[in-house]
Design a protein around this motif. Structure first.
Motif, PDB file in Angstrom:
ATOM      1  N   ASN A 287       1.791  -2.254   5.143  1.00 49.95           N
ATOM      2  CA  ASN A 287       2.564  -3.109   4.621  1.00 49.95           C
ATOM      3  C   ASN A 287       2.223  -3.520   3.175  1.00 49.95           C
ATOM      4  N   ARG A 292       5.094   0.018   1.512  1.00 52.96           N
ATOM      5  CA  ARG A 292       6.359  -0.354   1.276  1.00 52.96           C
ATOM      6  C   ARG A 292       7.306   0.452   0.598  1.00 52.96           C
ATOM      7  N   LEU A 508       3.610  -8.917   0.980  1.00 51.34           N
ATOM      8  CA  LEU A 508       4.923  -9.099   0.799  1.00 51.34           C
ATOM      9  C   LEU A 508       5.087 -10.104  -0.414  1.00 51.34           C
TER      10      LEU A 508
END
Length: 509
Positions: A287, A292, A508
């Motif tokens: 992640n 990603r 993120l």
């Protein structure tokens, strides 16, 4: 999602259950085994916490699997003292993570925390030490068995061509005439296409690999102050040798004269520290930006925003200069070039913003290194103990200088363990075995902490009671254990929250 990806996920999930479940099982089995051989009754044995998935009885012991995969417990038979006679005996916590149950229906929290201690109240010190220390002992034995198996199965060694990226001025390499860009192709006539070959050639030149006896001697000398270390051949002058380097398409022989064993080891270290590491992706942090963006293990990064990449350090330097900036990344995969967009995660290093994408370097090729069955078995105990002592030292050094941010970013719980197990499972059986060894040693380390409700705390309390020759009154234990039970439950919830943040939310941002 492809069938291969689905299969990888299923195999990874199975590895998580097997690896973590087995480490917990052997820990709890250790408690139960030593309780039974010392004549202490066992009522139940559980893997997991919370409500039961299934249970069965065998020889008067209830075995169960439970829904929360955060530890396990063994419930011992024993008489409660008079002041705690009324509440029914519930499960006792005996392992790391045993505090997550919340399944003590008829008891106060503090009473459940020291059930094992109360069950062994009238037993001797030897029995208490064996039962309370049985879990960590079995984790250590399991780690030794896994280390022997790993030595026999073999470990994957990364193979790096020896091209010098830089040559420090004050170095043996510079004294020999080695220049940046040189490729070391032979050592004293033995071909050395990879750094591993150079290392093995140097070992052979300096007397061959150490025997089992010498390895144990060196280990004991490192941990016991009264053991004299073996003689170090630091002043032994070796016969004349030569280093062959390739420069501009031609081979050049550089003479090594009057060099000692110690200098040869230093030369090997200099080569390792200064050689060019190819920009190949070894592992990815799940992640994180690289993951990603679609970068995969084995990809070669050939350009960053159109700038050619020659080494892993080139890539690291360019990525560090682009925190939060869309970065065009060209990778080579199976002979084809792909353009991917990566946005490096913004981090702070030495008070300066820096970019990170979450990749570790790999090698263009690997080689499996195996030990003979005899060496694998005989060296497993010392390699396991070295790993445990190294882990202790690493933790001590980390907490000496760690800031609150460092701790929050590096502390991990069950979720982090699951993610790392999945990663290692994707690397094959040798990587998974190596991680299984470390997981058992981590359980040992955590459970040996001398804190109430952990095995180490029970052992310390047993020693105190042996010295004062009477049990510590339960009215003193109750508030102490209540505080620590609440502390560990709170800590587990906090660490799980940090795991979710560090592995799934923070990348993120």
């Amino acid at each position: 999602m492809s069938f291969t990806a689905i299969l990888d996920i299923l195999l990874g999930a199975l590895a998580i259950l097997l690896v973590f479940g087995l480490a917990v099982f052997v820990h709890e089995f250790g408690h139960m085994f030593f309780a039974l051989i010392r004549g202490v009754g066992v009522e139940s044995f559980a893997i997991g916490m919370g409500p039961k998935i299934t249970s069965w009885k065998w020889r008067g012991i209830e075995f169960s699997l439970r829904w929360i995969p955060a530890g396990g417990f063994v419930k011992l038979k024993g008489m409660m003292p008079e002041e705690l006679e009324e509440p029914a005996v519930a499960e006792s916590e005996a392992a790391a993570g045993d505090l997550a149950s919340g399944h003590h229906e008829d008891k106060e929290l503090s009473e459940s925390a020291y059930d094992d201690l109360l069950a062994l109240r009238d037993e001797g010190l030897v029995t208490k030490l064996l039962v309370f220390g049985g879990g960590v002992f079995m984790n250590f034995v399991t780690a030794i068995v896994a280390a022997a198996l790993l030595g026999f199965v073999g470990t994957k060694a990364q193979l790096f061509p020896i091209e010098l990226e830089q040559v420090p001025e004050a170095s043996l390499l510079a004294e020999l005439g080695v220049e940046p860009g040189d490729r070391i192709v032979a050592f004293d006539g033995a071909p050395t296409p990879y750094s591993l070959d150079l290392q093995q050639a140097v070992i052979e030149k300096t007397g061959g690999p150490m025997g089992v006896g010498e390895i144990y001697h060196r280990f004991l000398a490192g941990v016991l102050p009264y053991v004299e270390p073996p003689d170090e051949p630091t002043t032994t002058v070796l016969t004349a040798m030569e280093l062959t380097v390739e420069r501009g398409g031609e081979n050049r022989r550089l003479a090594l004269e009057g060099i000692t064993n110690k200098q040869l080891d230093r030369l090997l270290d200099e080569v390792t520290l200064n050689m060019r590491i190819p920009p190949i992706v070894g592992e990815l942090i799940p992640n994180y930006p690289a993951d990603r963006a679609g970068i995969k293990r084995g990809d070669r990064i050939v350009a960053i925003d159109g700038e050619p990449i020659e080494s892993f350090s080139d890539m690291t330097r360019l990525i560090a200069a682009r925190p939060g900036v869309e970065t065009r990344t060209t990778v080579e995969r199976e002979g084809e070039q792909l353009e991917l967009t990566v946005i490096p995660r913004r981090d702070v290093l030495k008070d300066k913003p820096t970019g990170q994408i979450g990749v570790f370097n790999g090698a263009p090729d690997t080689r499996v290194l195996r030990e003979t069955p005899f060496r694998a078995i005989t060296l497993a105990p010392v390699s396991t103990m070295q790993a445990f002592l190294g882990m202790l030292n690493l933790n001590v050094q980390f907490f000496k200088r760690a800031t609150a941010k460092d701790i929050s970013q590096n502390l991990g719980g069950p979720i982090a363990i699951a993610v790392m197990t999945f990663q290692r499972a994707m690397g094959g059986i040798s990587e998974l075995l190596d991680w299984f060894i470390m997981l058992n040693l981590l359980l040992m380390f955590f459970n040996l902490l001398p804190l109430p409700v952990l095995d180490g705390g029970f052992i310390v309390l047993s020693l105190i009671e042996a010295v004062i020759r009477r049990p510590v009154p339960t009215k003193i234990l109750a508030p102490i254990y209540t505080v620590f039970v609440i502390f560990f439950i709170t800590l587990m919830v906090a660490i799980s929250g940090l795991d979710i943040w560090n592995w799934f939310i923070s990348p993120l941002m």
